[in-house]
Design a protein around this motif. Structure first.
Motif, PDB file in Angstrom:
ATOM      1  N   ALA A   7       0.829  -1.492   0.317  1.00 32.68           N
ATOM      2  CA  ALA A   7       0.160   0.020  -0.416  1.00 32.68           C
ATOM      3  C   ALA A   7       0.977   1.083   0.152  1.00 32.68           C
ATOM      4  O   ALA A   7       1.996   1.283   0.565  1.00 32.68           O
ATOM      5  CB  ALA A   7      -0.501  -0.488   1.339  1.00 32.68           C
ATOM      6  N   LEU A   8       0.885   2.013  -0.615  1.00 36.09           N
ATOM      7  CA  LEU A   8       1.384   3.686  -0.650  1.00 36.09           C
ATOM      8  C   LEU A   8       0.635   4.058   0.175  1.00 36.09           C
ATOM      9  O   LEU A   8       0.158   4.494   0.537  1.00 36.09           O
ATOM     10  CB  LEU A   8       0.911   4.384  -2.556  1.00 36.09           C
ATOM     11  CG  LEU A   8       1.413   3.150  -3.501  1.00 36.09           C
ATOM     12  CD1 LEU A   8       1.350   4.445  -5.184  1.00 36.09           C
ATOM     13  CD2 LEU A   8       2.859   2.865  -3.312  1.00 36.09           C
ATOM     14  N   VAL A  56       4.512  -4.027   8.023  1.00 35.74           N
ATOM     15  CA  VAL A  56       5.921  -3.457   7.854  1.00 35.74           C
ATOM     16  C   VAL A  56       5.572  -2.531   7.144  1.00 35.74           C
ATOM     17  O   VAL A  56       5.649  -2.629   5.754  1.00 35.74           O
ATOM     18  CB  VAL A  56       7.752  -3.979   6.961  1.00 35.74           C
ATOM     19  CG1 VAL A  56       8.074  -3.484   7.604  1.00 35.74           C
ATOM     20  CG2 VAL A  56       6.989  -5.606   8.039  1.00 35.74           C
ATOM     21  N   THR A  57       6.451  -1.092   7.742  1.00 36.66           N
ATOM     22  CA  THR A  57       6.027   0.994   6.520  1.00 36.66           C
ATOM     23  C   THR A  57       7.198   0.503   6.787  1.00 36.66           C
ATOM     24  O   THR A  57       7.679   0.562   7.532  1.00 36.66           O
ATOM     25  CB  THR A  57       5.280   0.992   7.561  1.00 36.66           C
ATOM     26  OG1 THR A  57       3.617   0.671   8.150  1.00 36.66           O
ATOM     27  CG2 THR A  57       4.972   2.865   6.910  1.00 36.66           C
ATOM     28  N   PRO A  86       9.057  -1.638  -0.793  1.00 37.26           N
ATOM     29  CA  PRO A  86       9.295  -0.824  -2.098  1.00 37.26           C
ATOM     30  C   PRO A  86       9.190   1.043  -0.967  1.00 37.26           C
ATOM     31  O   PRO A  86       9.033   0.849   0.223  1.00 37.26           O
ATOM     32  CB  PRO A  86       8.426  -0.433  -3.148  1.00 37.26           C
ATOM     33  CG  PRO A  86       8.083  -1.894  -2.847  1.00 37.26           C
ATOM     34  CD  PRO A  86       7.929  -2.580  -1.563  1.00 37.26           C
ATOM     35  N   ALA A  87       9.979   2.183  -1.357  1.00 28.82           N
ATOM     36  CA  ALA A  87      10.269   3.003  -0.433  1.00 28.82           C
ATOM     37  C   ALA A  87       8.782   3.412  -0.560  1.00 28.82           C
ATOM     38  O   ALA A  87       7.827   3.653  -1.151  1.00 28.82           O
ATOM     39  CB  ALA A  87      11.099   4.502  -1.572  1.00 28.82           C
ATOM     40  N   ARG A  88       8.628   3.764   0.669  1.00 29.89           N
ATOM     41  CA  ARG A  88       7.455   4.719   1.475  1.00 29.89           C
ATOM     42  C   ARG A  88       6.160   4.267   0.852  1.00 29.89           C
ATOM     43  O   ARG A  88       5.196   3.973   0.394  1.00 29.89           O
ATOM     44  CB  ARG A  88       6.809   6.232   0.666  1.00 29.89           C
ATOM     45  CG  ARG A  88       8.004   7.536   0.497  1.00 29.89           C
ATOM     46  CD  ARG A  88       8.269   8.404  -0.782  1.00 29.89           C
ATOM     47  NE  ARG A  88       9.540   9.484  -0.332  1.00 29.89           N
ATOM     48  CZ  ARG A  88      10.507   9.592  -1.106  1.00 29.89           C
ATOM     49  NH1 ARG A  88      10.519   8.369  -1.772  1.00 29.89           N
ATOM     50  NH2 ARG A  88      11.548   9.830  -0.307  1.00 29.89           N
ATOM     51  N   THR A  89       6.034   2.861   1.087  1.00 30.14           N
ATOM     52  CA  THR A  89       4.811   1.952   1.205  1.00 30.14           C
ATOM     53  C   THR A  89       5.294   0.882   2.220  1.00 30.14           C
ATOM     54  O   THR A  89       5.919   0.689   3.114  1.00 30.14           O
ATOM     55  CB  THR A  89       5.449   0.501   0.082  1.00 30.14           C
ATOM     56  OG1 THR A  89       5.941   1.415  -1.069  1.00 30.14           O
ATOM     57  CG2 THR A  89       4.593  -0.061   0.070  1.00 30.14           C
ATOM     58  N   ARG A  90       3.960   0.416   2.328  1.00 33.70           N
ATOM     59  CA  ARG A  90       3.928  -0.582   3.845  1.00 33.70           C
ATOM     60  C   ARG A  90       3.223  -1.587   2.887  1.00 33.70           C
ATOM     61  O   ARG A  90       3.148  -2.897   2.195  1.00 33.70           O
ATOM     62  CB  ARG A  90       2.756  -0.317   4.274  1.00 33.70           C
ATOM     63  CG  ARG A  90       1.518  -1.170   5.671  1.00 33.70           C
ATOM     64  CD  ARG A  90       0.753  -1.378   5.858  1.00 33.70           C
ATOM     65  NE  ARG A  90      -0.061  -1.362   5.895  1.00 33.70           N
ATOM     66  CZ  ARG A  90      -1.198  -0.676   5.451  1.00 33.70           C
ATOM     67  NH1 ARG A  90      -1.435   1.008   4.829  1.00 33.70           N
ATOM     68  NH2 ARG A  90      -2.350  -0.825   4.321  1.00 33.70           N
TER      69      ARG A  90
END
Length: 277
Positions: A7-8, A56-57, A86-90
């Motif tokens: 999730a972004l 995991v964020t 990925p960056a800035r992702t949960r």
């Protein structure tokens, strides 16, 4: 097949803006139960497989590779042991907890763990196994060390609940009466189902010469009292020597009394014969 869901967190941050000021340092990554819960909670009977999700964020600007593990009273298996977020992702990572068939009913604790970049995040896992709750305690392997008087015994949790601070009373009876009567007191001990604890009970002044029967009685709320008995014969060298001296003295006194009575009878006979003459 269970899939890992991403999730972004902030779509605008991903696009960025040319000429914008350098961003501030990103906060550290986090791991927590899904839906913002303070801990993971699962409930079910022994022999079941229970499922939950760990989130995991990664708020940082680069991908993050996280290793997931779990420990506790039940086996924990993740959809993937290693996850790249990925960056800035949960990333929502499902996991399953297999409750063994022999797991006793009651509350159990474990940990779900995420590790990356030299950091580790522990998530509390609370498992409640349903089923009948039974409190049962036994006292086993009771014996007395005759050299020191120390009492040895083992407490065993034979039930399905945790037993906290069981109480123990000790009594010893000899040939002439009670020689030890110690009221029950709480022991600084917690026993999980099936757990054993070997313990000792001091007896600094056991009898020097006696045959005793020792009884140890343990109690916990909700369970019948548990009792174990053992016997011991105390016979120290000094006590035996003293007893032997008393017996010799008694025997000597008895012998003297017999000789004295015999002499009196002989003298009486002599006087009687003289009178008849």
């Amino acid at each position: 097949m269970i899939k890992i869901r991403y999730a972004l967190l902030t779509a605008g941050v991903l696009l960025g803006t040319l000429g914008a000021a350098p961003p501030a340092a990103a906060p550290p990554w986090t791991a927590a139960p899904a839906a913002g819960r303070p801990y993971a909670y699962l409930e079910g009977p022994a022999g079941s497989v229970l499922e939950d999700t760990l989130s995991v964020t990664n708020p940082g600007p680069r991908p993050l590779t996280v290793t997931l593990t779990g420990d506790g009273p039940a086996a924990v298996a993740f959809a993937a042991r290693t996850v790249t977020v990925p960056a800035r992702t949960r990333a929502d990572v499902p996991f399953a907890v297999t409750v063994a068939a022999g797991t006793p009913p009651g509350e159990h604790r474990g940990t779900v763990r995420a590790a990356a970049g030299g950091r580790r995040a522990d998530v509390d896992l609370r498992l409640r196994v349903s089923g009948p709750r039974l409190a049962a305690l036994t006292v086993e392997d009771a014996r007395v060390d005759r050299a020191t008087g120390t009492l040895h015994y083992t407490l065993v949790n034979r039930g399905s609940t945790v037993l906290d601070r069981p109480r123990l009373a000790v009594r010893a009876d000899g040939l002439l009466g009670t020689v030890l009567d110690r009221p029950d007191r709480a022991l600084p001990l917690t026993l999980r189902p099936g757990e054993r604890a070997a313990r000792t009970e001091p007896w600094p002044d056991p009898p020097a010469l006696d045959s005793v029967t020792v009884r140890l009685t343990a109690t916990v709320p909700g369970a019948a009292p548990a009792t174990a008995a053992t016997s011991a014969v105390f016979a120290s060298a000094s006590a035996l020597a003293g007893t032997a001296a008393l017996l010799l003295a008694a025997a000597g006194g008895a012998a003297y009394g017999i000789r004295h009575r015999r002499r009196g009878r002989v003298r009486g006979r002599v006087r009687t014969k003289g009178a008849r003459a």
